[in-house]
Design an enzyme around this catalytic site. Structure first.
Site, mmCIF file in Angstrom:
data_model
loop_
_atom_site.group_PDB
_atom_site.id
_atom_site.type_symbol
_atom_site.label_atom_id
_atom_site.label_comp_id
_atom_site.label_asym_id
_atom_site.label_seq_id
_atom_site.Cartn_x
_atom_site.Cartn_y
_atom_site.Cartn_z
ATOM 1 C CB CYS A 1 9.944 8.498 -20.858
ATOM 2 S SG CYS A 1 10.268 9.021 -22.572
ATOM 3 C CB CYS B 1 8.177 11.721 -26.368
ATOM 4 S SG CYS B 1 9.043 10.331 -25.613
ATOM 5 N N PRO C 1 0.829 -1.206 0.000
ATOM 6 C CG PRO C 1 -0.113 -1.128 2.128
ATOM 7 C CD PRO C 1 0.755 -1.948 1.248
ATOM 8 C CD GLU C 2 2.845 3.739 -4.067
ATOM 9 O OE1 GLU C 2 3.118 4.935 -3.971
ATOM 10 O OE2 GLU C 2 3.345 2.996 -4.912
ATOM 11 C CB CYS D 1 6.798 7.982 -23.722
ATOM 12 S SG CYS D 1 6.569 9.527 -22.815
ATOM 13 C CE LYS E 1 4.406 2.841 1.804
ATOM 14 N NZ LYS E 1 5.664 2.222 1.431
ATOM 15 C CB CYS F 1 9.903 12.546 -21.153
ATOM 16 S SG CYS F 1 8.764 12.519 -22.530
HETATM 17 ZN ZN LIG Z 1 8.640 10.395 -23.309
#
Ligand SMILES: [Zn+2]
Length: 285
Positions: A271, A252, A2-3, A249, A55, A274
């Site tokens: 990416c 891009c 869990p975040e 991506c 958490k 990017c």
């Molecule tokens: Zn990209």
């Protein structure tokens, strides 16, 4: 795993069921919790507050006790009305808090301990509210200084350190780097102060966007042409880079890359176009 946003939603749901209502029963399979309850019975006390810290989930009782549970991978808190059938077997119950209306059941909660406000303030492993990006007490300026102090470390590793910025998990780590156009392997010292300020602000913004009332259970950072992609069966459909190795991506068209990163060997997605390395950076990314 869990975040921060998941724990935040759990805390909100538990809060609605528990806050302000007298506890009518408390049980636990953890001897330290039952011993605390024997000495200072929780029955008759009310729950004053339920909050998420990274958490950790904190439940504060009117007698001054604070139950801190860490959900790790497998822990879950469920809310049931009396008589409602539990979705997990009773053998997985670790903590049970009841009031006149509800049962809050902590299933497979692997870590739970009782604190006072004082012991909590001294407890190094539970982040303070000021360092939690989802807390109303979050101090962005202090988080910025903690981030910048980790000069020699890779950005993505530092983002995961809950002492720097509590609430960011492995999915958000990659997403936050992408949204800011920053290579996750870049050393913190290669960031400008402006980049670091924007990074903290976007971490807070992305996490908060995921705890809005209608935000559902999955993480959404990419909304694409549709307003929401939350209910897609593919979790990565709502994300920019996480889980999208080899896919184009969304900005891009370059193939998204994946690599294991850091001493804890956590997976990172980015990416390469990017989020290119700035000229002169000496880290392979
Ligand atoms: Zn990209």
């Amino acid at each position: 795993m869990p975040e921060g946003d998941t724990i935040f939603r759990t805390a909100r749901t538990l809060g609605r069921a528990l806050i302000g209502k007298p506890v009518t029963a408390f049980r636990s399979t953890y001897p330290l919790l039952t011993r605390f309850n024997d000495d200072t019975p929780l029955v008759g006390q009310t729950v004053d507050r339920v909050e998420a810290r990274s958490k950790w989930l904190l439940i504060s009782f009117s007698g001054g006790g604070i139950l801190a549970s860490h959900l790790l991978m497998s822990g879950r808190w469920h809310i049931y009305r009396h008589g409602e059938r539990w979705q997990l077997a009773r053998i997985h119950m670790r903590i049970l808090i009841e009031n006149g209306e509800y049962q809050a059941v902590g299933f497979r909660v692997p870590v739970a301990e009782m604190h006072t406000a004082r012991s909590l303030a001294r407890c190094a492993k539970i982040p303070r509210a000021e360092s939690d990006a989802l807390s109303t007490e979050f101090d962005a300026g202090a988080a910025l200084e903690r981030l910048l102090a980790r000069r020699g470390e890779a950005l993505a590793d530092v983002l995961l350190d809950q002492r720097v910025l509590a609430g960011v998990g492995n999915v958000f780590k990659s997403e936050i780097c992408f949204v800011n156009g920053l290579n996750p392997f870049r050393r913190v010292e290669m960031l400008t102060r402006e980049e670091a300020v924007a990074l903290i602000a976007s971490a807070q913004r992305l996490l908060r966007a995921n705890v809005l009332e209608d935000s559902g259970d999955s993480i959404v950072t990419y909304r694409g042409q549709q307003r929401r992609t939350t209910h897609s069966s593919d979790p990565s459909a709502s994300l920019w880079v996480y889980g999208r190795n080899g896919e184009p991506c969304r900005r891009c068209g370059e193939a998204i890359r994946r690599r294991i990163q850091g001493v804890d060997a956590r997976v990172t997605f980015w990416c390469p176009r990017c989020q290119s390395m700035p000229d002169g950076a000496d880290v392979d990314g």
